[in-house]
Design a protein around this motif. Sequence first.
Motif, PDB file in Angstrom:
ATOM      1  N   ALA A 127     -16.822   4.575  -1.754  1.00 17.85           N
ATOM      2  CA  ALA A 127     -15.367   4.748  -1.860  1.00 17.85           C
ATOM      3  C   ALA A 127     -14.967   5.124  -3.276  1.00 17.85           C
ATOM      4  N   ALA A 128     -15.488   4.394  -4.255  1.00 17.64           N
ATOM      5  CA  ALA A 128     -15.151   4.692  -5.644  1.00 17.64           C
ATOM      6  C   ALA A 128     -15.611   6.090  -6.027  1.00 17.64           C
ATOM      7  N   GLN A 129     -16.833   6.423  -5.628  1.00 17.51           N
ATOM      8  CA  GLN A 129     -17.378   7.740  -5.947  1.00 17.51           C
ATOM      9  C   GLN A 129     -16.532   8.853  -5.331  1.00 17.51           C
ATOM     10  N   THR A 130     -16.121   8.667  -4.079  1.00 20.99           N
ATOM     11  CA  THR A 130     -15.334   9.687  -3.391  1.00 20.99           C
ATOM     12  C   THR A 130     -13.964   9.853  -4.037  1.00 20.99           C
ATOM     13  N   LEU A 131     -13.381   8.753  -4.493  1.00 16.40           N
ATOM     14  CA  LEU A 131     -12.099   8.834  -5.196  1.00 16.40           C
ATOM     15  C   LEU A 131     -12.252   9.431  -6.592  1.00 16.40           C
ATOM     16  N   GLY A 132     -13.488   9.403  -7.106  1.00 18.88           N
ATOM     17  CA  GLY A 132     -13.742   9.987  -8.420  1.00 18.88           C
ATOM     18  C   GLY A 132     -13.713   9.001  -9.557  1.00 18.88           C
ATOM     19  N   PHE A 133     -13.936   7.704  -9.248  1.00 19.14           N
ATOM     20  CA  PHE A 133     -13.862   6.677 -10.271  1.00 19.14           C
ATOM     21  C   PHE A 133     -15.143   5.846 -10.304  1.00 19.14           C
ATOM     22  N   ASP A 134     -15.367   5.190 -11.431  1.00 18.10           N
ATOM     23  CA  ASP A 134     -16.444   4.219 -11.555  1.00 18.10           C
ATOM     24  C   ASP A 134     -16.036   2.964 -10.783  1.00 18.10           C
ATOM     25  N   VAL A 135     -16.917   2.453  -9.944  1.00 19.80           N
ATOM     26  CA  VAL A 135     -16.567   1.271  -9.145  1.00 19.80           C
ATOM     27  C   VAL A 135     -16.247   0.071 -10.030  1.00 19.80           C
ATOM     28  N   ALA A 136     -16.802   0.027 -11.238  1.00 10.50           N
ATOM     29  CA  ALA A 136     -16.495  -1.069 -12.161  1.00 10.50           C
ATOM     30  C   ALA A 136     -15.052  -1.009 -12.645  1.00 10.50           C
ATOM     31  N   ASP A 137     -14.396   0.130 -12.426  1.00  8.95           N
ATOM     32  CA  ASP A 137     -13.000   0.297 -12.821  1.00  8.95           C
ATOM     33  C   ASP A 137     -12.073   0.204 -11.609  1.00  8.95           C
ATOM     34  N   ALA A 161      -1.992  -0.712  15.577  1.00  9.26           N
ATOM     35  CA  ALA A 161      -1.374  -1.896  16.176  1.00  9.26           C
ATOM     36  C   ALA A 161      -0.608  -2.704  15.145  1.00  9.26           C
ATOM     37  N   ALA A 162      -1.093  -2.691  13.904  1.00  9.96           N
ATOM     38  CA  ALA A 162      -0.444  -3.456  12.831  1.00  9.96           C
ATOM     39  C   ALA A 162       0.650  -2.669  12.134  1.00  9.96           C
ATOM     40  N   GLY A 163       0.774  -1.373  12.449  1.00 18.46           N
ATOM     41  CA  GLY A 163       1.795  -0.563  11.810  1.00 18.46           C
ATOM     42  C   GLY A 163       1.443  -0.140  10.399  1.00 18.46           C
ATOM     43  N   VAL A 164       0.153  -0.130  10.076  1.00 16.76           N
ATOM     44  CA  VAL A 164      -0.301   0.283   8.755  1.00 16.76           C
ATOM     45  C   VAL A 164      -0.801   1.717   8.823  1.00 16.76           C
ATOM     46  N   THR A 165      -0.223   2.594   8.011  1.00 21.31           N
ATOM     47  CA  THR A 165      -0.663   3.990   7.982  1.00 21.31           C
ATOM     48  C   THR A 165      -2.038   4.072   7.338  1.00 21.31           C
ATOM     49  N   PRO A 166      -3.012   4.702   7.991  1.00 22.90           N
ATOM     50  CA  PRO A 166      -4.347   4.795   7.409  1.00 22.90           C
ATOM     51  C   PRO A 166      -4.313   5.530   6.075  1.00 22.90           C
ATOM     52  N   PRO A 167      -5.150   5.126   5.136  1.00 26.66           N
ATOM     53  CA  PRO A 167      -5.191   5.822   3.852  1.00 26.66           C
ATOM     54  C   PRO A 167      -5.879   7.171   3.986  1.00 26.66           C
ATOM     55  N   ALA A 168      -5.790   7.960   2.936  1.00 31.83           N
ATOM     56  CA  ALA A 168      -6.476   9.252   2.933  1.00 31.83           C
ATOM     57  C   ALA A 168      -7.974   9.073   3.017  1.00 31.83           C
ATOM     58  N   LEU A 169      -8.485   7.957   2.483  1.00 31.65           N
ATOM     59  CA  LEU A 169      -9.928   7.697   2.492  1.00 31.65           C
ATOM     60  C   LEU A 169     -10.223   6.371   3.171  1.00 31.65           C
ATOM     61  N   MET A 170     -11.053   6.427   4.214  1.00 32.15           N
ATOM     62  CA  MET A 170     -11.579   5.220   4.849  1.00 32.15           C
ATOM     63  C   MET A 170     -13.095   5.332   4.910  1.00 32.15           C
ATOM     64  N   ILE A 171     -13.773   4.321   4.397  1.00 34.06           N
ATOM     65  CA  ILE A 171     -15.224   4.225   4.529  1.00 34.06           C
ATOM     66  C   ILE A 171     -15.481   3.231   5.653  1.00 34.06           C
ATOM     67  N   THR A 172     -16.137   3.683   6.714  1.00 38.22           N
ATOM     68  CA  THR A 172     -16.316   2.863   7.915  1.00 38.22           C
ATOM     69  C   THR A 172     -17.791   2.606   8.186  1.00 38.22           C
ATOM     70  N   VAL A 230       0.821  -1.216   0.000  1.00 37.50           N
ATOM     71  CA  VAL A 230       0.000   0.000   0.000  1.00 37.50           C
ATOM     72  C   VAL A 230       0.855   1.267   0.000  1.00 37.50           C
ATOM     73  N   ARG A 231       2.071   1.187   0.531  1.00 40.04           N
ATOM     74  CA  ARG A 231       2.971   2.348   0.475  1.00 40.04           C
ATOM     75  C   ARG A 231       3.308   2.716  -0.964  1.00 40.04           C
ATOM     76  N   ARG A 232       3.289   1.749  -1.839  1.00 40.89           N
ATOM     77  CA  ARG A 232       3.631   1.991  -3.240  1.00 40.89           C
ATOM     78  C   ARG A 232       2.459   2.574  -4.027  1.00 40.89           C
ATOM     79  N   LEU A 233       1.272   2.569  -3.451  1.00 42.40           N
ATOM     80  CA  LEU A 233       0.102   3.064  -4.157  1.00 42.40           C
ATOM     81  C   LEU A 233      -0.007   4.583  -4.039  1.00 42.40           C
ATOM     82  N   PRO A 234      -0.363   5.287  -5.113  1.00 39.44           N
ATOM     83  CA  PRO A 234      -0.631   6.724  -4.994  1.00 39.44           C
ATOM     84  C   PRO A 234      -1.759   6.949  -3.989  1.00 39.44           C
ATOM     85  N   PRO A 235      -1.649   7.954  -3.120  1.00 40.95           N
ATOM     86  CA  PRO A 235      -2.648   8.154  -2.060  1.00 40.95           C
ATOM     87  C   PRO A 235      -4.075   8.324  -2.559  1.00 40.95           C
ATOM     88  N   ASP A 236      -4.230   8.835  -3.776  1.00 33.63           N
ATOM     89  CA  ASP A 236      -5.574   9.075  -4.307  1.00 33.63           C
ATOM     90  C   ASP A 236      -6.092   7.920  -5.139  1.00 33.63           C
TER      91      ASP A 236
END
Length: 220
Positions: free
Chosen positions: A151-161, A123-134, A98-104
């Motif tokens: 999540a897809a809508q908030t990122l600005g993408f079609d969920v099918a993509d 606890a797991a040492g994972v940095t939370p992403p910019a977007l979390m749907i809870t 996930v560190r290698r993924l662009p934040p957006d």
Amino acid sequence: MASSPRAPKTYQAFLFDMDGTLITSTAAAERVWTRWAQRHGLDVATFIPTIHGVRAADTIRRQNLPDIDLAAEVAWVERGEIEDVDGVAPIPGAIDFVRRLPPDRWAVVTSATVPLARARLAAAGVTPPALMITAEQVERGKPDPAGYRLAAQTLGFDVADCLVFEDAEAGIKAGEAAGADVVVVTAAWTHPLETPHPRLADYAQARLAIEDDGRLRFAA
């Protein structure tokens, strides 16, 4: 003339479940839910496999317990899960992946609440992403697709993509219903299930490429 091989599919974004998908928290969750089930006289062996991938309120509501204060019971479980993070750890290779993924280009879509999600990721040492749907952000939890669609809508993408990473039946159904491709992470499985989707043992074996246009290519 032989046809050219089809290029690997690429995606605009990756959408990850959290528990069992980015982190392993199964033992901790089952300890808390076992105590809850015993308090209410439920058959633990039958009950425990049903807790994974769904919101606490939905799990409790399904038990049809009489004269129950749903909010108080949810708070009891959440408090126990926040306090018990013993053994919570990242799925192998997940932090680097996930560190290698662009934040957006990625998000977490979890049935946990914000406080619980942050406690477990820390606890797991994972940095939370910019977007979390809870759990608090959707009217209906998994297997309803609302979380993945949001999540897809908030990122600005079609969920099918988008590509959904899941481990539990409810989450897999949510990804399917959203119209996304799904890959199933098996690293934390304690209750195996049949799935037609590609499987990923952990992220140590995953291959990730980021195209010049930002699209993501993944292969197990």
